[in-house]
Design an enzyme around this catalytic site. Structure first.
Site, PDB file in Angstrom:
ATOM      1  N   ASP A 188       0.987  -1.218  -0.118  1.00 54.34           N
ATOM      2  CA  ASP A 188       0.017  -0.104  -0.025  1.00 54.34           C
ATOM      3  C   ASP A 188       0.789   1.161   0.027  1.00 54.34           C
ATOM      4  O   ASP A 188       1.960   1.158   0.414  1.00 54.34           O
ATOM      5  CB  ASP A 188      -0.810  -0.046   1.359  1.00 54.34           C
ATOM      6  CG  ASP A 188      -1.996  -0.839   1.217  1.00 54.34           C
ATOM      7  OD1 ASP A 188      -1.874  -2.006   0.406  1.00 54.34           O
ATOM      8  OD2 ASP A 188      -2.879  -0.881   1.953  1.00 54.34           O
ATOM      9  N   HIS A 230       3.518  -2.378   3.073  1.00 53.76           N
ATOM     10  CA  HIS A 230       3.895  -1.015   2.660  1.00 53.76           C
ATOM     11  C   HIS A 230       4.930  -0.993   1.886  1.00 53.76           C
ATOM     12  O   HIS A 230       6.060  -0.961   2.382  1.00 53.76           O
ATOM     13  CB  HIS A 230       3.635   0.339   3.694  1.00 53.76           C
ATOM     14  CG  HIS A 230       2.401   0.266   4.396  1.00 53.76           C
ATOM     15  ND1 HIS A 230       1.977  -0.618   5.463  1.00 53.76           N
ATOM     16  CD2 HIS A 230       0.999   0.669   4.127  1.00 53.76           C
ATOM     17  CE1 HIS A 230       0.710  -0.681   5.912  1.00 53.76           C
ATOM     18  NE2 HIS A 230       0.029   0.433   5.227  1.00 53.76           N
TER      19      HIS A 230
HETATM   20 NI    NI Z   1      -2.691   3.237   3.321  1.00 53.56          NI
END
Ligand code: NI
Length: 365
Positions: free
Chosen positions: A174, A316
């Site tokens: 992400d 991430h």
């Molecule tokens: Ni996010």
């Protein structure tokens, strides 16, 4: 004083009647009748027949000797009744002993139901209830099973399970693309021949369009993480529509098509998000909290120890430590028999046709 004649009349009438009807045994009825009607009056002894001289006679004798006894008993009775009424009234006000039992009975029913409700909520109701009652609740990840700030509970131990088929996992990244980290991650994925899914932020993609193109060109799935990484639960319908349309425009500009999946930031979903994002909403089942643990070894362990067949793993690609962990994660999970694929491939492999507005955190066998 005026009642006395009346009583005497009824008394004598009753006596006559009963004697007429049942002359052989009039005394029993008369006896009772007189006792009931003429309280406090002296009853002629001759009315009492020898057949009932037992208890009845003794009572009469007592009555004759102690006429005040009846009065005393009546006073006692009246007093206790009055006391009882007063107690009842008090209890009604303050709800002490007597009432609490009843109250408990009443509250027991809801109490027995309430524990059930959370379970029901988890299954179906949870999405609507928090939205109606407290909007803030929606903002917390409780809405859906996998939550960002909830320490993801180890769903299933990682350790290689008895393999009854394929073991599948989807790695997702992400908040990128990150000019600093994502190219390095793409290189690792290429080297390991692993396909992943990128939930990119529109703003970030605008800054690094080439990376977005590269992600897709190398076989990864690219999808929406909204235009500005907005907390969609705090937005109006117009705001949600804007976030969705804006990243759709960015994707279309860069890739020639819009995204077909959305991961709502913070995992926040409410009914407006479902309706106006209008795409399958992808959550996760494994969260190593890589934003918190900037340590590749910890991230690797958290992912490997919590991954199960069909899991979607949240990471991430903006954190160097996360990218550092990826090669080891792939090695460990591959050694445990896992195949890596994109979210859409995982859903398809499990026969799931994803629906717009529905949320998915895993695709178990
Ligand atoms: Ni996010």
């Amino acid at each position: 004083m005026s009642k006395k004649p009346v009583k005497k009349q009824t008394k004598s009438k009753n006596k006559e009647k009963l004697q007429e009807i049942a002359p052989s045994e009039p005394a029993q009825v008369i006896d009772l009748d007189e006792e009931a009607v003429a309280v406090g009056e002296e009853i002629p002894v001759e009315l009492v027949e020898p057949a009932h001289q037992g208890l009845g006679m003794r009572l009469h004798a007592v009555n004759v000797r102690f006429p005040w006894l009846k009065v005393a008993l009546l006073v006692l009775l009246a007093g206790s009744v009055a006391f009882g009424v007063e107690e009842l009234l008090r209890h009604n006000v303050s709800q002490p002993i007597g009432m609490t039992t009843e109250v408990n009975v009443e509250t027991n029913e809801p109490e027995e139901q309430t524990p059930v409700q959370p379970e029901k909520n988890n299954v179906g109701m949870s999405e609507e209830k928090p939205a109606e009652e407290t909007p803030e609740v929606d903002e917390k990840p409780e809405v859906e099973p996998p939550a960002p700030e909830q320490p993801t509970t180890p769903v299933t131990p990682t350790v290689p399970q008895p393999s009854t088929g394929r073991k599948l996992v989807a790695l997702t990244f992400d908040d990128g693309p990150s000019a600093a980290q994502t190219p390095r991650l793409l290189q690792i994925l290429r080297d390991k021949n692993v396909k992943a899914t990128f939930f990119v932020v529109g703003n970030m993609a605008q800054r690094s369009p080439d990376i977005l193109r590269q992600e897709e060109a190398e076989g990864h799935e690219v999808a929406s993480h909204t235009m500005t990484h907005a907390n969609l639960n705090k937005l109006t319908v117009e705001g949600i529509k804007w976030e969705t349309a804006a990243i759709n425009g960015v994707f279309t500009d860069i890739l020639g098509h819009g995204p077909s999946l959305t991961r709502p930031p913070y995992g926040n979903i409410n009914n407006n998000v479902r309706a106006y994002v209008n795409q399958p909403l992808i959550l996760w089942a494994v969260d190593p909290e890589d934003w918190r643990y900037r340590d590749a070894a910890i991230v690797r362990r958290n992912v490997v120890n919590n991954t199960f067949d069909g899991a979607i793993v949240l990471m991430h690609d903006i954190h160097a430590t996360t990218v550092d962990a990826v090669a080891g994660i792939i090695d460990d999970l591959r050694a445990a028999g896992y195949e890596f694929m994109t979210v859409s491939e995982l859903a398809a492999a499990r026969g799931v046709v994803m629906q717009n507005g529905a949320a998915y955190g895993s695709f178990r066998p």
